[in-house]
Design a protein around this motif. Structure first.
Motif, PDB file in Angstrom:
ATOM      1  N   THR A   1       0.819  -1.309   0.098  1.00 15.09           N
ATOM      2  CA  THR A   1       0.016  -0.060  -0.148  1.00 15.09           C
ATOM      3  C   THR A   1       0.944   1.381  -0.112  1.00 15.09           C
ATOM      4  N   ARG A   2       2.212   1.241  -0.221  1.00  8.84           N
ATOM      5  CA  ARG A   2       2.964   2.231   0.140  1.00  8.84           C
ATOM      6  C   ARG A   2       4.302   1.913  -0.848  1.00  8.84           C
ATOM      7  N   GLY A   3       4.900   3.011  -1.291  1.00  8.27           N
ATOM      8  CA  GLY A   3       6.171   3.021  -1.956  1.00  8.27           C
ATOM      9  C   GLY A   3       5.780   2.695  -3.494  1.00  8.27           C
ATOM     10  N   PRO A   4       6.691   2.185  -4.142  1.00 11.36           N
ATOM     11  CA  PRO A   4       6.411   2.149  -5.848  1.00 11.36           C
ATOM     12  C   PRO A   4       5.601   0.785  -5.966  1.00 11.36           C
ATOM     13  N   VAL A   5       5.102   0.992  -7.148  1.00 19.88           N
ATOM     14  CA  VAL A   5       4.415  -0.294  -7.578  1.00 19.88           C
ATOM     15  C   VAL A   5       5.614  -1.251  -8.095  1.00 19.88           C
ATOM     16  N   HIS A   6       5.470  -2.465  -8.091  1.00 16.58           N
ATOM     17  CA  HIS A   6       6.442  -3.474  -8.599  1.00 16.58           C
ATOM     18  C   HIS A   6       5.674  -4.378  -9.598  1.00 16.58           C
ATOM     19  N   VAL A   7       6.293  -4.343 -10.864  1.00 16.54           N
ATOM     20  CA  VAL A   7       5.959  -5.232 -11.820  1.00 16.54           C
ATOM     21  C   VAL A   7       7.057  -6.154 -12.172  1.00 16.54           C
ATOM     22  N   VAL A   8       6.795  -7.230 -12.578  1.00 13.25           N
ATOM     23  CA  VAL A   8       7.836  -8.574 -12.622  1.00 13.25           C
ATOM     24  C   VAL A   8       7.575  -8.898 -14.214  1.00 13.25           C
ATOM     25  N   THR A   9       8.522  -8.703 -15.139  1.00  4.96           N
ATOM     26  CA  THR A   9       8.474  -9.216 -16.222  1.00  4.96           C
ATOM     27  C   THR A   9       9.314 -10.735 -16.368  1.00  4.96           C
ATOM     28  N   LEU A  10       8.690 -11.605 -16.785  1.00 13.48           N
ATOM     29  CA  LEU A  10       9.212 -12.936 -16.934  1.00 13.48           C
ATOM     30  C   LEU A  10       9.869 -13.337 -18.162  1.00 13.48           C
ATOM     31  N   HIS A  11      11.001 -13.229 -18.480  1.00 11.41           N
ATOM     32  CA  HIS A  11      11.550 -13.424 -19.815  1.00 11.41           C
ATOM     33  C   HIS A  11      11.938 -15.029 -20.198  1.00 11.41           C
ATOM     34  N   ASP A  12      11.824 -15.838 -19.055  1.00  7.44           N
ATOM     35  CA  ASP A  12      12.236 -17.222 -19.333  1.00  7.44           C
ATOM     36  C   ASP A  12      11.314 -18.038 -18.417  1.00  7.44           C
TER      37      ASP A  12
ATOM     38  N   GLY B   1      12.438 -18.935 -15.242  1.00  6.80           N
ATOM     39  CA  GLY B   1      13.531 -19.039 -14.134  1.00  6.80           C
ATOM     40  C   GLY B   1      12.462 -18.864 -12.788  1.00  6.80           C
ATOM     41  N   LEU B   2      11.331 -18.665 -13.103  1.00  4.84           N
ATOM     42  CA  LEU B   2      10.549 -18.566 -11.653  1.00  4.84           C
ATOM     43  C   LEU B   2      10.142 -19.849 -11.170  1.00  4.84           C
ATOM     44  N   ALA B   3      10.185 -20.853 -12.133  1.00  7.21           N
ATOM     45  CA  ALA B   3       9.949 -22.336 -11.434  1.00  7.21           C
ATOM     46  C   ALA B   3      11.044 -23.472 -11.834  1.00  7.21           C
ATOM     47  N   CYS B   4      11.902 -22.916 -12.693  1.00  4.42           N
ATOM     48  CA  CYS B   4      13.183 -23.617 -13.131  1.00  4.42           C
ATOM     49  C   CYS B   4      14.429 -23.051 -12.971  1.00  4.42           C
ATOM     50  N   VAL B   5      15.467 -23.645 -12.271  1.00  2.00           N
ATOM     51  CA  VAL B   5      16.651 -23.243 -11.782  1.00  2.00           C
ATOM     52  C   VAL B   5      17.419 -23.235 -13.088  1.00  2.00           C
ATOM     53  N   LYS B   6      17.321 -24.003 -14.154  1.00  2.00           N
ATOM     54  CA  LYS B   6      18.083 -23.948 -15.387  1.00  2.00           C
ATOM     55  C   LYS B   6      17.536 -22.938 -16.331  1.00  2.00           C
ATOM     56  N   LYS B   7      16.182 -22.490 -15.948  1.00  2.00           N
ATOM     57  CA  LYS B   7      15.462 -21.210 -16.819  1.00  2.00           C
ATOM     58  C   LYS B   7      14.971 -21.777 -18.076  1.00  2.00           C
ATOM     59  N   ASN B   8      15.158 -23.075 -18.439  1.00  2.00           N
ATOM     60  CA  ASN B   8      14.659 -23.477 -19.872  1.00  2.00           C
ATOM     61  C   ASN B   8      13.708 -24.329 -19.832  1.00  2.00           C
ATOM     62  N   PHE B   9      13.293 -24.973 -18.473  1.00  2.00           N
ATOM     63  CA  PHE B   9      12.148 -25.863 -18.289  1.00  2.00           C
ATOM     64  C   PHE B   9      12.471 -27.180 -19.089  1.00  2.00           C
ATOM     65  N   GLN B  10      13.404 -27.595 -19.364  1.00  2.00           N
ATOM     66  CA  GLN B  10      13.946 -28.898 -20.102  1.00  2.00           C
ATOM     67  C   GLN B  10      14.459 -29.813 -19.166  1.00  2.00           C
ATOM     68  N   TYR B  11      13.795 -31.004 -19.139  1.00  2.00           N
ATOM     69  CA  TYR B  11      14.205 -32.077 -18.100  1.00  2.00           C
ATOM     70  C   TYR B  11      15.468 -32.810 -18.730  1.00  2.00           C
ATOM     71  N   THR B  12      16.354 -33.110 -17.876  1.00  2.00           N
ATOM     72  CA  THR B  12      17.627 -33.770 -18.652  1.00  2.00           C
ATOM     73  C   THR B  12      17.257 -35.155 -19.384  1.00  2.00           C
ATOM     74  N   GLY B  13      17.801 -35.317 -20.486  1.00  2.00           N
ATOM     75  CA  GLY B  13      17.621 -36.457 -21.362  1.00  2.00           C
ATOM     76  C   GLY B  13      16.723 -35.825 -22.369  1.00  2.00           C
ATOM     77  N   GLY B  14      16.246 -34.702 -22.426  1.00  2.00           N
ATOM     78  CA  GLY B  14      15.224 -34.232 -23.367  1.00  2.00           C
ATOM     79  C   GLY B  14      13.744 -34.057 -23.104  1.00  2.00           C
ATOM     80  N   GLY B  15      13.089 -33.196 -23.709  1.00  2.00           N
ATOM     81  CA  GLY B  15      11.779 -33.203 -23.376  1.00  2.00           C
ATOM     82  C   GLY B  15      11.436 -32.037 -22.428  1.00  2.00           C
ATOM     83  N   SER B  16      10.223 -31.650 -22.411  1.00  2.00           N
ATOM     84  CA  SER B  16       9.839 -30.456 -21.659  1.00  2.00           C
ATOM     85  C   SER B  16       9.532 -31.022 -19.938  1.00  2.00           C
TER      86      SER B  16
END
Length: 415
Positions: A119-130, A132-147
């Protein structure tokens, strides 16, 4: 309004995300909004700098001590949890800059989340370019291939070990999992594609405001394609197939090379991009490889190609090279993955094919090469569609979102 952009890296460190932030920042200034980019200080770069009307501030925190342990010491990215030193520095920057909006673009957001107030201070908007919010590799690719079918601690540590090593993988995964409650500390999220938005849902609180607004390319790239001279590395005649991107398997280069060998129409294949650690066979009298070319040469190359090929094997967050090809008036044959489904309108601006399928890719390329009129119509439609991804079209959508969040904040203060 005054906008503070947060990004792990900025020029001269450059990549797709950094180009987006730079393009957006300059456009915001052109539209009359003061803009400051806050980024990590790497090497001996100055703490304060002005670049193209944009103020740049570089800051350091405790994680800077870990720089020698990064595989690429020129890109010591922010960890997946708040850095106390960076939290303190960001608090100082916000007090000095007094922004209306803080716009986060990378994991540096984790050191701003603790400073957010609803309710105070600046508005915060986050843009997700990859992813990385759910995947530490940022690519959502499982080892061995495939999503990836979804994150879980043990699964993520095992999957990311090949990229980071076991110890760093465990630390980053634990940090990302522990930081999930912080994801509520934003007024709105923006995903650059439908695919990124869908992957982010699992890591966001229910009912989070999430809007799809694509990343952007500078205005006038079609004019660059028209006026730039023909690059010397191209084959003698126009009408080749063109790929632009990292020369690796994740971009489907191996699939493209095999598809090229299987095609009925014989014409040159040109590959323009940066080398990777992948071992690929580029031999062949009708295959040309041009490494590390500047963007004007790339646009001039698109202009003279018959078809742009984007055969990615992974879930591309968007697919900016497809947009560039379309701006140059080229039809695009791309993999039916990730954000490419938001860019290429199948049957109208190009064709989508299953990833990792050289026969399907060869068949689609032969289909278009057999029909010059269809290619011409697709190229014209693609140029029109690609204009929606130019900064002049995209930046006002973000400004509108900022204003809407500011109005909502004012309403909350009055309540």
């Amino acid at each position: 309004m005054h906008i503070l952009q947060l990004t792990d890296f900025y020029r001269p460190t450059i990549g797709g995300l950094e180009r987006h932030v730079e393009t957006l920042s300059k456009e915001l200034v052109r539209l009359g909004h003061s803009t400051t980019v806050v980024t990590l200080k790497v090497g001996d770069r100055p703490e304060f700098e002005e670049m193209g009307g944009v103020r740049v501030r570089r800051i350091q925190g405790w994680s800077a001590a870990l720089t020698p342990f990064y595989a690429d010491q020129a890109r010591p990215f922010h960890p997946t949890a708040p850095d106390p030193g960076l939290v303190r520095r960001l608090r100082e920057v916000v007090a000095q800059e007094r922004p209306d909006v803080v716009h986060s673009h990378s994991w540096l957001q984790y050191s701003y989340f603790p400073l957010y107030r609803r309710t105070r201070g600046p508005v915060h908007v986050v843009t997700l370019h990859d992813y990385g919010l759910a995947c530490v590799k940022k690519n959502f690719q499982y080892t061995g291939g495939g999503s990836c079918t979804g994150p879980s601690p043990r699964k993520c540590v095992s999957c990311a070990t090949g990229q980071y090593g076991a110890a760093k993988s465990a630390i980053l995964t634990a940090g990302l999992r522990a930081s999930r409650p912080l994801h509520a500390r934003a007024d709105a999220y923006v995903a650059i594609s439908t695919a990124v938005a869908e992957a982010a849902r699992a890591a966001l609180p229910a009912h989070t405001a999430l809007t799809v607004i694509p990343s952007m390319v500078p205005n006038g790239m079609d004019q660059i394609a028209e006026r730039e001279p023909r690059p010397d590395f191209l084959p003698p005649d126009d009408g080749y197939l063109l790929f632009v991107g990292a020369l690796g398997r994740h971009k489907g280069v191996d699939v493209l090379l095999e598809a090229h060998r299987r095609m009925k129409h014989r014409l040159p294949l040109v590959l323009v991009g940066a080398p990777t650690g992948d071992s690929l066979d580029f031999s062949g009298p009708d295959v040309t490889v041009a490494r590390n070319q500047p963007n004007p040469a790339v646009m001039a190359s698109w202009r003279r190609a018959s078809i742009g090929v984007v055969p990615s094997a992974w879930e591309e967050p968007l697919g900016q090279v497809a947009i560039e090809a379309m701006l140059a008036g080229r039809p695009v044959v791309a993999s039916d993955v990730g954000g490419l489904k938001d860019v290429v309108d199948p049957g109208v601006t190009g064709l989508l094919v299953p990833p990792r399928d050289p026969d399907a890719l060869a068949g689609a390329l032969d289909e278009l090469l057999a029909d010059p009129d269809r290619r011409e119509h697709m190229g014209a439609a693609g140029r029109d569609r690609a204009r929606a991804f130019e900064v002049g079209a995209v930046a006002p959508r973000l400004v509108e979102l900022f204003n809407r969040m500011l109005e909502k904040r004012q309403t909350q203060r009055r309540a």
